[in-house]
Design a protein around this motif. Structure first.
Motif, PDB file in Angstrom:
ATOM      1  N   LEU A 296       0.810  -1.219   0.000  1.00  0.00           N
ATOM      2  CA  LEU A 296       0.000   0.000   0.000  1.00  0.00           C
ATOM      3  C   LEU A 296       0.842   1.268   0.000  1.00  0.00           C
ATOM      4  CD1 LEU A 296      -3.089  -0.800   2.269  1.00  0.00           C
ATOM      5  CD2 LEU A 296      -2.970  -0.641  -0.222  1.00  0.00           C
ATOM      6  N   ASP A 297       2.094   1.173   0.426  1.00  0.00           N
ATOM      7  CA  ASP A 297       2.990   2.330   0.276  1.00  0.00           C
ATOM      8  C   ASP A 297       3.120   2.691  -1.201  1.00  0.00           C
ATOM      9  OD1 ASP A 297       3.553   1.255   2.933  1.00  0.00           O
ATOM     10  OD2 ASP A 297       5.209   2.697   2.964  1.00  0.00           O
ATOM     11  N   ASP A 298       3.340   1.659  -2.040  1.00  0.00           N
ATOM     12  CA  ASP A 298       3.461   1.890  -3.479  1.00  0.00           C
ATOM     13  C   ASP A 298       2.168   2.466  -4.043  1.00  0.00           C
ATOM     14  OD1 ASP A 298       6.087   0.709  -3.567  1.00  0.00           O
ATOM     15  OD2 ASP A 298       5.122  -1.254  -3.452  1.00  0.00           O
ATOM     16  N   VAL A 299       1.033   1.920  -3.593  1.00  0.00           N
ATOM     17  CA  VAL A 299      -0.263   2.406  -4.050  1.00  0.00           C
ATOM     18  C   VAL A 299      -0.453   3.868  -3.669  1.00  0.00           C
ATOM     19  CG1 VAL A 299      -2.759   2.153  -3.760  1.00  0.00           C
ATOM     20  CG2 VAL A 299      -1.326   0.117  -3.955  1.00  0.00           C
ATOM     21  N   PHE A 300      -0.128   4.193  -2.418  1.00  0.00           N
ATOM     22  CA  PHE A 300      -0.301   5.555  -1.912  1.00  0.00           C
ATOM     23  C   PHE A 300       0.480   6.548  -2.765  1.00  0.00           C
ATOM     24  CE2 PHE A 300       0.661   9.151   0.796  1.00  0.00           C
ATOM     25  CZ  PHE A 300      -0.534   9.381   1.465  1.00  0.00           C
ATOM     26  N   PHE A 301       1.758   6.255  -3.003  1.00  0.00           N
ATOM     27  CA  PHE A 301       2.586   7.200  -3.748  1.00  0.00           C
ATOM     28  C   PHE A 301       2.177   7.283  -5.215  1.00  0.00           C
ATOM     29  CE2 PHE A 301       5.631   6.307  -0.211  1.00  0.00           C
ATOM     30  CZ  PHE A 301       5.683   7.602   0.266  1.00  0.00           C
TER      31      PHE A 301
END
Length: 320
Positions: A296-301
Motif C-alpha cells: 500500500l505504500d506503493d499504491v499511496f505514492f
C-alpha cells in the motif's frame, strides 16, 4: 440485496474557492470495514463530518443506515458513533464518570447507564482504572475510553477518524482487535487513516482520496495490482539452468551472481502458474522462488501524486 450502510453520490463541499470534496461516490456494505486513505487535505475528515451531520454538503446525497443526512439528521445521529482524531474525553472526570455522562446524554436512563458503563469498562479492559483521574491514563487507555464512549448506545455505523494516531504499536494492535470484534458482531466501520498498515490490516475495501476525489477504490489486493513493480524472483542451482530459463523467459532480468531471474508479474496464481509451466515445458526446476507484489505504500505514492489521474489504467491493469 442488502441496503448499504453508507451510500454517497456526487458529494461536493467547498469553502469559498477551495474545493474540499469534488463529487465523491462511495458505497459501504453493512458489517464491513472500509478505509478512506489519502494525504492531509484529501477530504477524508470532511467526508466523515458530512456523514456524521456535522457539516452540510453543497451538493450530492448521503444516506447513513437508510437516513438522509440532510432530511433526517436525527435518524443518522441515532444510528452512528464517531471517534474523532483527538480523544473527546473530559480530563476532570474519571473513566467511569465519562461513560456515565455519555450514557445519560444518550438518554439510556439511570439503571441502563450504570449497567452499560460496567459492560464497556470490562470490554475495554478499563476496570482497574475506572475510578482514577484521566491524568493517569496512557494515550492508549484514553483512546480505548474514547471508543467506549462512542459505543455507549451500540451504534450500527461507526466512524473512526484516524483512531490510532500517536499510539504505540501495542496500543495500536489492541485498537485493531477491538475494531475486528465490533465488525464480527455486525457493526459497520468507516475508517480514515494515513497508516497504510492499518488500512491493509482492517479494511475489506479501500477508497483512495486525493484532491477531494476518489482516485481508486477496491480491495487491498486489487489496489496493489494497479501499481507496476510486481515480480517473481527465481533462483536456480546451476548456470546452465539459469541460461536456459533466461532463453525461455525473454522478459526476465538476469542476476548471474545469485543465479537468479526476475520476471515481471502482475501477481496472482494464474501469472505464477504460467511462469512455472514454461519452465516445466523446458524441463527446468526452480531451486527457490519469491513473489513480490506492490504494497500500500506503493499504491499511496502512485495514486496520490500530482500526476495521478482517476481511471488512468493501462492494458495490463496498471496505473500509467
Amino acid at each position: 440485496m442488502n441496503t448499504p450502510a453508507i451510500e454517497v453520490r456526487g458529494l461536493h463541499k467547498s469553502y469559498g474557492t477551495h474545493v474540499v470534496l469534488d463529487g465523491i461516490d462511495l458505497s459501504v456494505a453493512s458489517g464491513t470495514v472500509t478505509a478512506l486513505l489519502g494525504p492531509n487535505g484529501a477530504g477524508k475528515t470532511t467526508t466523515v463530518h458530512v456523514l456524521a451531520t456535522l457539516l452540510r454538503p453543497d451538493a450530492g446525497t448521503a444516506l447513513v443506515n437508510g437516513c438522509d443526512v440532510l432530511r433526517d439528521p436525527d435518524g443518522v445521529r441515532a444510528a452512528i458513533g464517531l471517534t474523532g482524531q483527538f480523544s473527546a474525553v473530559d480530563t476532570l472526570l474519571t473513566g467511569e464518570e465519562n461513560l456515565l455522562l455519555m450514557a445519560r446524554l444518550r438518554h439510556l436512563g439511570s439503571k441502563r447507564s450504570k449497567s452499560r458503563t460496567v459492560e464497556l469498562l470490562e470490554e475495554f479492559d478499563l476496570v482497574d482504572a475506572a475510578r482514577t483521574p484521566l491524568a493517569t491514563y496512557s494515550g492508549g487507555m484514553r483512546r480505548r475510553l474514547d471508543l467506549a464512549m462512542t459505543l455507549v448506545s451500540t451504534p450500527s455505523v461507526i466512524f473512526l477518524d484516524e483512531p490510532t494516531t500517536g499510539l504505540d504499536p501495542r496500543s495500536r494492535h489492541t485498537m485493531w482487535s477491538i475494531v475486528r470484534r465490533l465488525v464480527a458482531e455486525g457493526s459497520t466501520v468507516l475508517l480514515t487513516t494515513q497508516n497504510l498498515e492499518e488500512a491493509d490490516q482492517l479494511a475489506g475495501r479501500i477508497a483512495v482520496l486525493d484532491g477531494g476525489r476518489i482516485v481508486a477504490e477496491g480491495t487491498p489486493d486489487e489496489l496493489k495490482r494497479l501499481v507496476p513493480g510486481g515480480h517473481v524472483r527465481l533462483r536456480f542451482a546451476t548456470v546452465v539452468e539459469l541460461e536456459a530459463a533466461s532463453r525461455l523467459l525473454v522478459d526476465s532480468a538476469r542476476d548471474d551472481a545469485a543465479l537468479a531471474l526476475t520476471v515481471p508479474s502482475i501477481g496472482g496464481v494464474g501469472a505464477l502458474r504460467r511462469v512455472l509451466d514454461r519452465l516445466d515445458e523446458g524441463g527446468l526446476e526452480v531451486d527457490d522462488l519469491t513473489i513480490h507484489t506492490p504494497d500500500l505504500d506503493d499504491v499511496f505514492f502512485a495514486l496520490t501524486s500530482k500526476k495521478a489521474e482517476p481511471g488512468r489504467v493501462d492494458a495490463k491493469g496498471m496505473i500509467s
